[in-house]
Design a protein around this motif. Structure first.
Motif, PDB file in Angstrom:
ATOM      1  N   LYS A  26      65.425  94.289  17.194  1.00 61.58           N
ATOM      2  CA  LYS A  26      65.971  94.120  15.841  1.00 61.58           C
ATOM      3  C   LYS A  26      66.012  92.628  15.528  1.00 61.58           C
ATOM      4  CE  LYS A  26      69.854  94.897  12.877  1.00 61.58           C
ATOM      5  NZ  LYS A  26      71.276  94.841  12.765  1.00 61.58           N
ATOM      6  N   THR A  28      67.525  89.758  13.526  1.00 59.40           N
ATOM      7  CA  THR A  28      68.748  89.504  12.769  1.00 59.40           C
ATOM      8  C   THR A  28      68.505  88.471  11.660  1.00 59.40           C
ATOM      9  OG1 THR A  28      69.465  87.673  14.164  1.00 59.40           O
ATOM     10  CG2 THR A  28      70.107  89.911  14.866  1.00 59.40           C
ATOM     11  N   PRO A  29      69.382  88.441  10.680  1.00 61.12           N
ATOM     12  CA  PRO A  29      69.279  87.404   9.649  1.00 61.12           C
ATOM     13  C   PRO A  29      69.348  85.990  10.234  1.00 61.12           C
ATOM     14  CG  PRO A  29      70.714  89.155   8.879  1.00 61.12           C
ATOM     15  CD  PRO A  29      70.420  89.435  10.336  1.00 61.12           C
ATOM     16  N   ASP A  30      70.170  85.793  11.270  1.00 58.59           N
ATOM     17  CA  ASP A  30      70.253  84.478  11.904  1.00 58.59           C
ATOM     18  C   ASP A  30      68.904  84.090  12.518  1.00 58.59           C
ATOM     19  OD1 ASP A  30      72.934  84.158  11.250  1.00 58.59           O
ATOM     20  OD2 ASP A  30      73.649  84.872  13.191  1.00 58.59           O
TER      21      ASP A  30
END
Length: 75
Positions: A26, A28-30
Protein backbone atom coordinates in the motif's frame (compact mmCIF):
# COMPACT_ATOMS: atom_id res chain seq x y z
CA UNK A 1 6.83 22.01 -18.64
CA UNK A 2 8.94 19.14 -17.36
CA UNK A 3 12.61 18.57 -17.99
CA UNK A 4 14.01 15.31 -19.40
CA UNK A 5 15.38 14.52 -15.91
CA UNK A 6 11.93 14.99 -14.35
CA UNK A 7 10.40 12.80 -17.04
CA UNK A 8 12.98 10.10 -16.37
CA UNK A 9 12.43 10.27 -12.60
CA UNK A 10 8.66 10.15 -13.11
CA UNK A 11 9.02 7.01 -15.26
CA UNK A 12 11.20 5.42 -12.59
CA UNK A 13 8.67 6.22 -9.87
CA UNK A 14 5.74 4.92 -11.95
CA UNK A 15 7.60 1.65 -12.54
CA UNK A 16 8.45 1.30 -8.84
CA UNK A 17 4.87 2.04 -7.81
CA UNK A 18 3.52 -0.50 -10.29
CA UNK A 19 5.90 -3.13 -8.95
CA UNK A 20 4.97 -2.33 -5.35
CA UNK A 21 1.25 -2.55 -6.14
CA UNK A 22 1.74 -5.93 -7.83
CA UNK A 23 3.42 -7.09 -4.61
CA UNK A 24 0.47 -5.82 -2.59
CA UNK A 25 2.28 -2.87 -1.01
CA UNK A 26 0.00 0.00 0.00
CA UNK A 27 1.45 3.36 -1.03
CA UNK A 28 0.71 5.94 1.65
CA UNK A 29 0.19 9.65 1.07
CA UNK A 30 3.44 10.30 2.98
CA UNK A 31 5.33 8.01 0.60
CA UNK A 32 3.72 9.70 -2.42
CA UNK A 33 4.87 13.10 -1.14
CA UNK A 34 8.43 11.76 -0.99
CA UNK A 35 8.17 10.37 -4.53
CA UNK A 36 6.77 13.70 -5.75
CA UNK A 37 9.75 15.53 -4.22
CA UNK A 38 12.10 13.11 -6.01
CA UNK A 39 10.35 13.60 -9.36
CA UNK A 40 10.55 17.40 -8.89
CA UNK A 41 14.28 17.12 -8.18
CA UNK A 42 13.98 18.49 -4.64
CA UNK A 43 15.66 15.36 -3.25
CA UNK A 44 17.97 12.80 -4.87
CA UNK A 45 17.44 9.05 -5.09
CA UNK A 46 19.47 8.20 -1.98
CA UNK A 47 17.59 10.80 0.08
CA UNK A 48 14.29 9.48 -1.31
CA UNK A 49 15.20 5.95 -0.21
CA UNK A 50 16.16 7.17 3.27
CA UNK A 51 12.86 9.03 3.66
CA UNK A 52 10.78 6.08 2.45
CA UNK A 53 12.65 3.64 4.67
CA UNK A 54 12.16 5.97 7.65
CA UNK A 55 8.41 5.57 7.20
CA UNK A 56 8.86 1.86 7.97
CA UNK A 57 10.65 2.38 11.27
CA UNK A 58 14.07 0.91 12.11
CA UNK A 59 15.25 -0.73 8.91
CA UNK A 60 18.37 -1.01 6.81
CA UNK A 61 19.54 2.36 5.53
CA UNK A 62 20.84 3.12 2.04
CA UNK A 63 24.59 2.88 1.96
CA UNK A 64 25.67 3.66 -1.57
CA UNK A 65 24.30 4.15 -5.03
CA UNK A 66 25.56 1.65 -7.60
CA UNK A 67 24.38 1.83 -11.21
CA UNK A 68 21.16 3.58 -10.23
CA UNK A 69 20.31 1.10 -7.47
CA UNK A 70 20.39 1.79 -3.77
CA UNK A 71 22.45 -0.80 -1.92
CA UNK A 72 21.16 -1.45 1.59
CA UNK A 73 23.11 -2.39 4.67
CA UNK A 74 21.84 -3.23 8.14
CA UNK A 75 22.00 -0.47 10.74
Amino acid sequence: MTTPDEQSRARDVRAALASARIEGVKITPDAMAIFDAYVAGTIDDVEMARHVLSLCGPTPQPDTLVSGEVVLRSS
